[in-house]
Scaffold this motif. Structure first.
Motif, PDB file in Angstrom:
ATOM      1  N   TRP A 298      -6.235   0.967  -0.806  1.00  0.00           N
ATOM      2  CA  TRP A 298      -5.773  -0.364  -1.202  1.00  0.00           C
ATOM      3  C   TRP A 298      -6.321  -1.455  -0.300  1.00  0.00           C
ATOM      4  O   TRP A 298      -6.044  -2.641  -0.543  1.00  0.00           O
ATOM      5  CB  TRP A 298      -4.245  -0.405  -1.232  1.00  0.00           C
ATOM      6  CG  TRP A 298      -3.668   0.690  -2.073  1.00  0.00           C
ATOM      7  CD1 TRP A 298      -2.837   1.684  -1.674  1.00  0.00           C
ATOM      8  CD2 TRP A 298      -3.917   0.927  -3.471  1.00  0.00           C
ATOM      9  NE1 TRP A 298      -2.537   2.522  -2.715  1.00  0.00           N
ATOM     10  CE2 TRP A 298      -3.190   2.079  -3.836  1.00  0.00           C
ATOM     11  CE3 TRP A 298      -4.674   0.269  -4.452  1.00  0.00           C
ATOM     12  CZ2 TRP A 298      -3.205   2.594  -5.129  1.00  0.00           C
ATOM     13  CZ3 TRP A 298      -4.691   0.778  -5.732  1.00  0.00           C
ATOM     14  CH2 TRP A 298      -3.964   1.926  -6.061  1.00  0.00           C
TER      15      TRP A 298
ATOM     16  N   PHE B 160       4.181  -8.843  -5.298  1.00  0.00           N
ATOM     17  CA  PHE B 160       3.228  -9.135  -6.378  1.00  0.00           C
ATOM     18  C   PHE B 160       3.743 -10.277  -7.262  1.00  0.00           C
ATOM     19  O   PHE B 160       3.013 -11.215  -7.591  1.00  0.00           O
ATOM     20  CB  PHE B 160       2.975  -7.890  -7.228  1.00  0.00           C
ATOM     21  CG  PHE B 160       2.190  -6.812  -6.534  1.00  0.00           C
ATOM     22  CD1 PHE B 160       1.063  -7.109  -5.799  1.00  0.00           C
ATOM     23  CD2 PHE B 160       2.587  -5.481  -6.623  1.00  0.00           C
ATOM     24  CE1 PHE B 160       0.329  -6.107  -5.156  1.00  0.00           C
ATOM     25  CE2 PHE B 160       1.863  -4.474  -5.993  1.00  0.00           C
ATOM     26  CZ  PHE B 160       0.745  -4.789  -5.257  1.00  0.00           C
TER      27      PHE B 160
ATOM     28  N   ALA C 284       0.583  -3.850  -0.470  1.00  0.00           N
ATOM     29  CA  ALA C 284       0.655  -4.984  -1.397  1.00  0.00           C
ATOM     30  C   ALA C 284       0.138  -6.265  -0.737  1.00  0.00           C
ATOM     31  O   ALA C 284      -0.599  -7.039  -1.359  1.00  0.00           O
ATOM     32  CB  ALA C 284       2.092  -5.176  -1.873  1.00  0.00           C
TER      33      ALA C 284
ATOM     34  N   ALA D  87      -6.084  -3.430  -9.781  1.00  0.00           N
ATOM     35  CA  ALA D  87      -5.710  -2.153  -9.170  1.00  0.00           C
ATOM     36  C   ALA D  87      -4.865  -1.357 -10.164  1.00  0.00           C
ATOM     37  O   ALA D  87      -3.900  -1.890 -10.732  1.00  0.00           O
ATOM     38  CB  ALA D  87      -4.929  -2.380  -7.879  1.00  0.00           C
TER      39      ALA D  87
ATOM     40  N   ILE E 293      -2.151  -5.758 -11.506  1.00  0.00           N
ATOM     41  CA  ILE E 293      -1.766  -4.381 -11.186  1.00  0.00           C
ATOM     42  C   ILE E 293      -1.263  -3.728 -12.466  1.00  0.00           C
ATOM     43  O   ILE E 293      -0.403  -4.296 -13.153  1.00  0.00           O
ATOM     44  CB  ILE E 293      -0.632  -4.322 -10.133  1.00  0.00           C
ATOM     45  CG1 ILE E 293      -0.962  -5.161  -8.903  1.00  0.00           C
ATOM     46  CG2 ILE E 293      -0.326  -2.870  -9.767  1.00  0.00           C
ATOM     47  CD1 ILE E 293      -2.016  -4.601  -8.006  1.00  0.00           C
TER      48      ILE E 293
ATOM     49  N   SER F 227       4.690   1.705  -7.231  1.00  0.00           N
ATOM     50  CA  SER F 227       4.889   0.597  -6.295  1.00  0.00           C
ATOM     51  C   SER F 227       6.351   0.568  -5.846  1.00  0.00           C
ATOM     52  O   SER F 227       7.261   0.714  -6.664  1.00  0.00           O
ATOM     53  CB  SER F 227       4.554  -0.746  -6.949  1.00  0.00           C
ATOM     54  OG  SER F 227       3.248  -0.746  -7.493  1.00  0.00           O
TER      55      SER F 227
ATOM     56  N   LEU G  78      -3.669  -6.112  -0.666  1.00  0.00           N
ATOM     57  CA  LEU G  78      -4.225  -6.355  -1.998  1.00  0.00           C
ATOM     58  C   LEU G  78      -4.170  -7.840  -2.352  1.00  0.00           C
ATOM     59  O   LEU G  78      -5.146  -8.416  -2.855  1.00  0.00           O
ATOM     60  CB  LEU G  78      -3.446  -5.541  -3.038  1.00  0.00           C
ATOM     61  CG  LEU G  78      -3.787  -4.056  -3.130  1.00  0.00           C
ATOM     62  CD1 LEU G  78      -2.694  -3.293  -3.870  1.00  0.00           C
ATOM     63  CD2 LEU G  78      -5.128  -3.840  -3.823  1.00  0.00           C
TER      64      LEU G  78
ATOM     65  N   ILE H  63       2.068   2.475  -3.333  1.00  0.00           N
ATOM     66  CA  ILE H  63       1.799   1.122  -2.842  1.00  0.00           C
ATOM     67  C   ILE H  63       3.077   0.579  -2.212  1.00  0.00           C
ATOM     68  O   ILE H  63       4.063   0.314  -2.911  1.00  0.00           O
ATOM     69  CB  ILE H  63       1.335   0.180  -3.963  1.00  0.00           C
ATOM     70  CG1 ILE H  63       0.033   0.670  -4.593  1.00  0.00           C
ATOM     71  CG2 ILE H  63       1.143  -1.238  -3.420  1.00  0.00           C
ATOM     72  CD1 ILE H  63      -0.508  -0.236  -5.689  1.00  0.00           C
TER      73      ILE H  63
ATOM     74  N   VAL I  83      -6.409  -9.678  -5.375  1.00  0.00           N
ATOM     75  CA  VAL I  83      -6.145  -8.909  -6.589  1.00  0.00           C
ATOM     76  C   VAL I  83      -5.485  -9.794  -7.638  1.00  0.00           C
ATOM     77  O   VAL I  83      -4.627 -10.623  -7.329  1.00  0.00           O
ATOM     78  CB  VAL I  83      -5.265  -7.672  -6.276  1.00  0.00           C
ATOM     79  CG1 VAL I  83      -3.835  -8.066  -5.921  1.00  0.00           C
ATOM     80  CG2 VAL I  83      -5.282  -6.694  -7.439  1.00  0.00           C
TER      81      VAL I  83
ATOM     82  N   PRO J 133      -2.807   1.926  -9.917  1.00  0.00           N
ATOM     83  CA  PRO J 133      -2.254   3.082  -9.208  1.00  0.00           C
ATOM     84  C   PRO J 133      -1.842   4.165 -10.196  1.00  0.00           C
ATOM     85  O   PRO J 133      -0.906   3.988 -10.973  1.00  0.00           O
ATOM     86  CB  PRO J 133      -1.046   2.492  -8.470  1.00  0.00           C
ATOM     87  CG  PRO J 133      -0.658   1.281  -9.255  1.00  0.00           C
ATOM     88  CD  PRO J 133      -1.923   0.742  -9.846  1.00  0.00           C
TER      89      PRO J 133
ATOM     90  N   PHE K 172       1.579  -8.196 -13.242  1.00  0.00           N
ATOM     91  CA  PHE K 172       2.101  -6.871 -12.889  1.00  0.00           C
ATOM     92  C   PHE K 172       2.614  -6.144 -14.118  1.00  0.00           C
ATOM     93  O   PHE K 172       3.555  -6.587 -14.782  1.00  0.00           O
ATOM     94  CB  PHE K 172       3.220  -7.006 -11.850  1.00  0.00           C
ATOM     95  CG  PHE K 172       3.717  -5.684 -11.332  1.00  0.00           C
ATOM     96  CD1 PHE K 172       3.009  -4.993 -10.356  1.00  0.00           C
ATOM     97  CD2 PHE K 172       4.867  -5.110 -11.844  1.00  0.00           C
ATOM     98  CE1 PHE K 172       3.445  -3.757  -9.894  1.00  0.00           C
ATOM     99  CE2 PHE K 172       5.325  -3.877 -11.389  1.00  0.00           C
ATOM    100  CZ  PHE K 172       4.611  -3.201 -10.404  1.00  0.00           C
TER     101      PHE K 172
ATOM    102  N   GLU L 260       0.443  -0.122 -13.559  1.00  0.00           N
ATOM    103  CA  GLU L 260       0.980   1.135 -13.024  1.00  0.00           C
ATOM    104  C   GLU L 260       0.747   2.290 -13.999  1.00  0.00           C
ATOM    105  O   GLU L 260       1.474   2.444 -14.982  1.00  0.00           O
ATOM    106  CB  GLU L 260       2.465   0.986 -12.710  1.00  0.00           C
ATOM    107  CG  GLU L 260       2.757   0.012 -11.583  1.00  0.00           C
ATOM    108  CD  GLU L 260       4.180   0.106 -11.078  1.00  0.00           C
ATOM    109  OE1 GLU L 260       4.370   0.180  -9.849  1.00  0.00           O
ATOM    110  OE2 GLU L 260       5.107   0.111 -11.915  1.00  0.00           O
TER     111      GLU L 260
END
Length: 460
Positions: free
Chosen positions: A323, A371, A344, A330, A355, A363, A347, A339, A352, A332, A378, A357
């Motif tokens: 990261w 985030f 975070a 990103a 994100i 996270s 990133l 994360i 970034v 994950p 997100f 997931e």
């Protein structure tokens, strides 16, 4: 402040107090189960405006009921290794909520598996499955068995023993497990064979993730990774952004990661890093996907071998360093809580933009807050990670109808499902006072469907 605003604030405060009270009860009833506590808190906090607006859910104790599994099964799994020594593992299945359909959720084989992790995953699964729009309830299962380093015969003997007990509790209209970490096509095949032997006949709909030749669905292998990218694509599009020309990091190198990388590349992104449980590789020229597939899916080797095959790449021990690599997006896709707040912050500092997931809750709550506070797009796991279970439900439908759809048909349905999940999450976030917050939106949209079904079915 007007009288209407005062009343609204009073309702919100009363809802916060109620939600906190139920959460404290959950913690007391489940001491030491920190992963489960984390999942419950993340969802409960999002639901405060729902309880402020709809007292009927409090009056009918929906929160108390939905956070208590309908059934938690724990069992012994004895098996014999290649040296003839008897080994003993522990198996689990949580059947969490069946309000909208049969329990549905994967089986995880990993040394970290315990009751807390299974309940955390099962609780999340309730809302994820609800979001798909498919008639499936929430469940999860697994074992602390580690398939890494085991021979095919050892894996077969373990899975046969595991299924011998699990078969008592599952069925096409009761509970339909699938794969998860440590459970791929090999493990599903062995379990399905044992289930058939136990039942004396074929029930294709009892497991999903099966091989194409015996009831599996095309695009199921790709579904979670593709679905994650489809969801992030919608997030980006709403802000005038895209994968095209973006730099992407994908943690993991298993099934979800591989197909997230593939779809991101197809959409014009350059994926520069991936990982496994030992470390990560960084390839500034872009990850060569065929090399990763050969190493991980064919030869079952560690990702460190990638650097030997690709001289432009660098390998680093440990997972969290991935990261620190600057990226636009990103994904994950490895495991829960990969994360944390420190990762975070790095990133965010590196710019970034989004994100997605791909794993289950990768996270931490602190990372998610960072985030959101810093304007990073997100996509929470229960929404962005829902592609796999969506196609599992499509596999169930095909099994019930005794037919098979083409890859293109399944992929199109998957794309539509992920788009609908994004839109319903955005709509719920807007309606309940958190515009653009997909964590809140996904939790609320998933909850409302299940809660209304529970109300309709009485106190059960």
């Amino acid at each position: 402040m007007s009288t209407v605003q005062e009343l609204k604030q009073e309702s919100l405060q009363a809802a916060r107090e109620y939600v906190h009270e139920v959460y404290e009860t959950v913690k007391k009833r489940n001491p030491g189960e920190y992963e489960f506590h984390q999942a419950v808190k993340e969802i409960f906090d999002s639901l405060v405006p729902v309880f402020a607006k709809h007292p009927k859910y409090k009056e009918n104790a929906i929160l108390e009921r939905i956070s208590e599994p309908e059934r938690l099964i724990s069992f012994r799994v004895p098996w014999v290794d290649d040296q003839g020594k008897v080994q003993v593992n522990r198996g689990f299945r949580v059947q969490f909520n069946s309000a909208i359909g049969p329990y549905k959720g994967g089986l995880r084989f990993h040394p970290s598996v315990n009751a807390s992790i299974i309940k955390f995953l099962g609780f999340e699964q309730i809302f994820k499955n609800s979001l798909t729009g498919q008639p499936i309830g929430g469940g999860k299962g697994g074992s602390d068995f580690d398939p890494k380093g085991k021979s095919d015969n050892e894996v077969m003997r373990f899975t046969q023993s595991f299924m011998t007990e699990l078969s008592k509790y599952i069925g096409p209209d009761v509970d339909v497990p699938a794969g998860d970490i440590g459970v791929g096509g090999r493990e599903i095949g062995y379990m399905y064979g044992q289930y058939k032997r136990m039942r004396g006949g074929s029930e294709a709909g009892v497991l999903t993730g099966k091989g194409i030749g015996y009831g599996g669905s095309l695009a199921r292998t790709e579904a979670t990774g593709y679905g994650c990218v489809y969801f992030v694509k919608e997030m980006l599009s709403d802000k005038g952004l895209s994968f095209n020309g973006s730099t992407v990091i994908v943690s993991g190198s298993g099934n979800v990661s591989i197909y997230a990388m593939k779809k991101a590349m197809e959409l014009g992104a350059k994926v520069v890093a991936c990982s496994d449980s030992n470390g990560y590789v960084y390839d500034p020229n872009g990850i060569d996907l065929e090399t990763v597939i050969q190493l991980k899916e064919v030869e079952r080797k560690r990702i460190s071998e990638y650097a030997k095959a690709r001289p432009t790449a660098e390998y680093y021990e440990g997972c969290t360093g991935i990261w620190t690599i600057p990226c636009d997006i990103a994904l994950p896709c490895a495991t829960q809580n990969e994360i944390d707040d420190q990762s975070a912050k790095i990133l965010i500092a590196n710019g970034v933009k989004a994100i997605g997931e791909g794993a289950n809750m990768p996270s931490t709550l602190e990372a998610i807050d960072l985030f959101l506070a810093n304007g990073v797009l997100f996509g929470p796991a229960k929404a962005a990670n829902a592609g796999g279970v969506s196609v599992s439900a499509l596999e169930m439908a095909q099994n019930s109808m005794r037919l098979a759809w083409t890859f293109e048909e399944v992929d199109a349905k998957l794309h539509d499902i992920m788009t609908n999940i994004y839109q319903s999450s955005m709509k719920a976030a807007e309606e309940y006072g958190h515009p653009g917050n997909l964590v809140v939106g996904a939790n609320i949209a998933g909850f409302l469907k299940v809660a209304d079904a529970m109300l309709a079915q009485g106190v059960i």
